[in-house]
Scaffold this active site. Structure first.
Site, short mmCIF file in Angstrom:
data_model
loop_
_atom_site.label_atom_id
_atom_site.label_comp_id
_atom_site.label_asym_id
_atom_site.label_seq_id
_atom_site.Cartn_x
_atom_site.Cartn_y
_atom_site.Cartn_z
N GLY A 1 -3.49 -6.73 -7.63
CA GLY A 1 -2.65 -5.37 -7.28
C GLY A 1 -2.99 -4.82 -8.29
N ASN A 2 -2.26 -3.63 -8.43
CA ASN A 2 -2.53 -2.33 -8.55
C ASN A 2 -0.83 -1.82 -8.92
OD1 ASN A 2 -1.70 -0.28 -7.01
ND2 ASN A 2 -3.94 -1.01 -6.14
#
Ligand code: C5P
Length: 398
Positions: free
Chosen positions: A209-210
């Protein structure tokens, strides 16, 4: 236009305060959510029970909510809850306090921390209204952007006849309604916004993810809705409240986001891709949790489809706007992306700018089009959303 809007009504100590009960009813009838603040002296004319019954909300007067626990009423939260603040009736003393920036009551502190538009409906005797200080105070408030609802003329509580009666509640509701109508510059425009990160599954418990918080996309959705647009928000996993009247669909992965955006693209007038879509996903997501058997492990990744690029190729009437978050050669990269992805504009933000990018409540952007470049100062994401929507409005009008 008032449906679903949050109206913060402040009532100060004038005989016209009794009419504010009708004002609460008028706002509620128009579908608004109403919260009421009273000053100490307003309570000599109208009761909390009347106002809380009509508004269906507790009435605020003091900072302290519960003297045993120390629980307090949060003026900042109340200010940011409001879409509009209406001070009716506003006494001569109130006008003076608003001008000097006094904050020695819950009402005045809320006024100071409120970023929404503020309307005041003065109410006083004719000589007080004609007095130079009152005129001067109204003039200053007006210059600061506070909107004045002029009092009417007629018989006053003193028995005198003249100008100073608070405008009738129905007229005040009409003025506020008209204000929202005038703001509805994007009425009948369909805006599709993506926000937040995407999570690309590695196994049932892990993902790539980020750090995207989704705040910029949600601020855009809120602002577009304020301007009367029909807004759909496709959101990755974030912990943010859906802005009112915005239709939200939650997704997790880039592929899920692609499907939701594609399904809506043909009926969209404006697409704003503010989501931080993952560029890569694991080639396979393991069915069971991967065991930590080895000292090292590697995951093979494949590219996710570029949602924006694929759709912008097919655009007809749509205005398509992308975001570029860069850490180096910012402008060069942003121009390249705009060209490669066939965008009408790209909003550039750089991680080099302090206070800009993921997680912050502020952002510093440059809007780049094939023809021009607009640089903006660091400001709250709500204000950045206004700049971006002003730009979009200009594109629609051109
Ligand atoms: O190429 P880059 O990922 O930097 O481009 C960012 C822009 O492209 C953003 O508007 C983002 O929402 C969009 N994007 C996309 N699909 C991807 C990756 C990015 O639509 N797979």
């Amino acid at each position: 236009m008032l449906s679903g809007k949050n109206v913060l009504l402040a009532i100060t100590g004038s005989i016209a305060a009794y009419k504010s009960a009708y004002l609460v009813r008028g706002f509620i009838k128009s579908g608004a959510n109403v919260k009421v603040i009273v000053t100490e002296s307003a309570l000599q004319f109208v009761t909390k029970v009347t106002l809380s019954t009509l508004s269906k909300n507790p009435v605020y007067k003091d900072f302290l909510k519960d003297e045993h626990t120390g629980e307090w009423n949060n003026h900042v939260e109340l200010g940011s809850w409001s879409d509009i603040m209406v001070i009716a009736p506003a006494t001569a003393n109130t006008l003076s306090n608003l001008v000097t920036g006094k904050a020695n009551s819950f009402f005045l502190a809320t006024f100071l921390s409120c970023n929404s538009p503020v309307f005041v409906a003065p109410a006083m005797d004719l000589d007080m209204f004609q007095n130079k200080s009152t005129k001067h105070n109204l003039d200053i408030l007006s210059k600061r952007g506070v909107k004045i609802i002029d009092p009417g003329s007629g018989e006053l509580a003193s028995g005198l006849d003249g100008k100073g009666r608070m405008e009738e509640p129905e007229q005040i509701v009409d003025v506020i309604n008209q204000y929202f109508l005038d703001q509805a510059t994007l009425k009948n425009i369909n805006i599709l916004i993506s926000a937040g990160p995407t999570y690309e599954s590695i196994d049932p418990v892990r993902f790539i993810g980020n750090y995207s918080s989704g705040k910029m996309g949600f601020a855009l959705a809120k602002e577009a809705e304020n301007r009367g647009a029909c807004v759909e928000l496709i959101s990755g996993p974030v912990s943010l409240k859906t802005p009112k009247n915005v239709k939200r669909t939650n997704i997790r992965s880039a592929l899920e986001m692609k499907k939701e955006i594609e399904d809506r693209f043909s009926t969209t007038d404006v697409l704003i891709m503010s989501a931080a879509v993952a560029d890569f996903q694991p080639t396979e997501s393991a069915i069971n949790k991967i065991k930590k058997a080895e000292a090292k492990m590697s995951i093979t990744l494949k590219k996710t489809p570029d949602i924006l690029k694929d759709l912008a190729k097919k655009k007809k009437k749509q205005i398509v706007i992308g975001f570029a978050l860069e850490t180096e050669s910012e402008k060069k990269n942003a121009y390249q992306k705009m060209k490669q992805k066939n965008l009408d504009a790209i909003v550039l933000n750089s991680l080099k700018d302090k206070g800009a990018g993921f997680g912050y409540n502020t952002n510093k952007v440059t809007i780049i089009t094939p023809l021009e470049e607009m640089n903006y100062e660091l400001k709250t994401k709500d204000l950045v959303a206004k700049d971006i929507l002003n730009f979009i409005e200009k594109c629609i009008l051109d």
